[in-house]
Design an enzyme around this catalytic site. Structure first.
Site, PDB file in Angstrom:
ATOM      1  N   LYS A  97       0.858  -1.190   0.000  1.00 54.81           N
ATOM      2  CA  LYS A  97       0.000   0.000   0.000  1.00 54.81           C
ATOM      3  C   LYS A  97       0.892   1.238   0.000  1.00 54.81           C
ATOM      4  O   LYS A  97       0.919   2.047   0.929  1.00 54.81           O
ATOM      5  CB  LYS A  97      -0.927  -0.002   1.217  1.00 54.81           C
ATOM      6  CG  LYS A  97      -2.114  -0.946   1.084  1.00 54.81           C
ATOM      7  CD  LYS A  97      -3.128  -0.483   0.049  1.00 54.81           C
ATOM      8  CE  LYS A  97      -3.916   0.709   0.534  1.00 54.81           C
ATOM      9  NZ  LYS A  97      -4.941   1.146  -0.453  1.00 54.81           N
TER      10      LYS A  97
ATOM     11  N   ASP B 291      -5.484  -3.708  -1.867  1.00 55.04           N
ATOM     12  CA  ASP B 291      -6.939  -3.754  -2.040  1.00 55.04           C
ATOM     13  C   ASP B 291      -7.306  -4.109  -3.472  1.00 55.04           C
ATOM     14  O   ASP B 291      -8.234  -4.883  -3.717  1.00 55.04           O
ATOM     15  CB  ASP B 291      -7.598  -2.444  -1.597  1.00 55.04           C
ATOM     16  CG  ASP B 291      -6.884  -1.211  -2.121  1.00 55.04           C
ATOM     17  OD1 ASP B 291      -5.813  -1.325  -2.761  1.00 55.04           O
ATOM     18  OD2 ASP B 291      -7.400  -0.099  -1.874  1.00 55.04           O
TER      19      ASP B 291
END
Length: 372
Positions: free
Chosen positions: A194, A227
């Site tokens: 991320k 994600d």
């Protein structure tokens, strides 16, 4: 016997001993024909060790692990031990093994077996011929970073905190594992983090990029946010070859990937460190599923993941590539013949699935030139 291997067997808790028994049967069948000797050394780990000794893993058991060629580990934990606190929880056993044996890369294959195409909740065309290797860094990140803890707040509440941290060395060593694996597969690595919202993710991306350019330019590398990776695993999983990621994301994404194959009970794993020659010693092999205390003792647990962990052990720690392939094929053939536990929509018991795998394995072994 031309060679012998010392294996520490830690059956664990819940369904662990039940599925481990079937995995050992497979080892016995291989031993009988492969010119090898497997010396099995049994010990307690997890909740069973807490009940017997007051600790998840005895120092003596840890010493036995160091002296072994490999550790065959069952699942640990359960509601019985949830109130003991972090320093005594059963999972400390596997975390300690990884840390003190310097094992930093957890390999979790997600393979779609043809007989189980109908067991997945995804459309057959989405998962047919699926073959993903998830490489999870397992010695650092959020699970081990400092500072960590729980503190009391002035208002009477609590605050829990953990630290996500990765160094260049930690990222490079797991990155090398992923790139080397990719070279023997489809030559593609997807690095997951991320980097858009965390500093540790940004460092991960920068280090992986530099490592790729410096040592593995022949391998295709792409980066993906965690994600988005979760979404893509469900939308178009066959786009992935080798996925390399940190500890927490690897934990989550590999469980997600397991359901693409139809059941958590089908996925094995290997936790390795730096190879000695072409073999990993020591290393830990285990199913990725939990101890499933709700079905423990009922004889319906799926032993396939534990058996397939044996196949990974044969290949990675013992160099027994052909024998590993025979075990994997025996599992596929048993499934094709209808040997399925309830998690796969069948009505076979744990022992009956073990019977089927051993029977298929012995059939394969008896074929001409089946063992080199």
């Amino acid at each position: 016997m031309s060679e012998s291997f010392q294996i520490l067997v830690l059956p664990g808790d819940g369904i662990g001993p039940e599925v481990m028994a079937q995995a050992v049967r497979v080892l016995t069948s291989i031993e009988a024909v492969a010119g090898m000797k497997f010396n099995l050394d049994y010990a307690l780990a997890g909740g069973a060790a807490i009940d017997a000794h007051g600790t998840p893993l005895l120092d003596g058991t840890m010493d036995r692990a160091r002296r072994s060629h490999a550790v065959l580990f069952g699942s640990v934990g359960g509601p019985k031990w949830e109130g003991l606190g972090f320093d005594l929880r059963p999972e400390i056993a596997i975390l300690r093994l990884r840390k003190e044996l310097n094992l930093f890369a957890n390999l979790r294959p997600a393979t779609s077996y043809k007989p189980l195409i109908d067991a997945s909740t995804l459309k057959p065309e989405v998962i047919e011929s699926l073959d993903i290797m998830i490489v999870r860094e397992c010695a650092g990140g959020l699970y081990f970073g400092e500072p960590r803890g729980i503190e009391q707040l002035p208002n009477g509440g609590k605050r829990g905190f953990n630290t996500e941290t990765y160094s260049t060395e930690e990222i490079e060593r797991v990155g090398r594992v992923a790139f080397h694996l990719a070279r023997d597969r489809r030559n593609q690595v997807c690095s997951v983090e991320k980097a858009n919202v965390t500093e540790s993710g940004l460092v991960w991306r920068e280090v992986m990029t530099a490592l790729h350019q410096r040592e593995f330019a022949d391998v295709t590398l792409r980066h993906m946010y965690a994600d988005n990776c979760a979404m893509q695993l469900v939308r178009a999983p066959k786009q992935f070859d080798v996925v390399v990621t940190g500890n927490m994301f690897g934990d989550i994404l590999s469980d997600l990937a397991s359901m693409l194959t139809g059941s958590l009970g089908m996925l094995p794993s290997a936790t390795i460190g730096t190879a000695t020659g072409e073999r990993f010693k020591p290393a830990v092999y285990e199913p990725i599923h939990g101890s499933a205390p709700d079905i423990a003792g009922k004889g319906i647990a799926n032993p396939m993941a534990q058996i397939l962990s044996v196949a990974m052990m044969l290949r990675l720690s013992f160099g027994m590539t052909k024998e590993a392939a025979l075990v994997e094929q025996a599992c596929v053939d048993a499934l094709a013949a209808g040997a399925r536990t309830p998690d796969l929509g069948g009505n076979h018991s744990t022992a009956q699935v073990g019977d089927a795998v051993v029977a298929q394995l012995e059939r394969l072994i008896s074929a001409p030139n089946s063992i080199a």
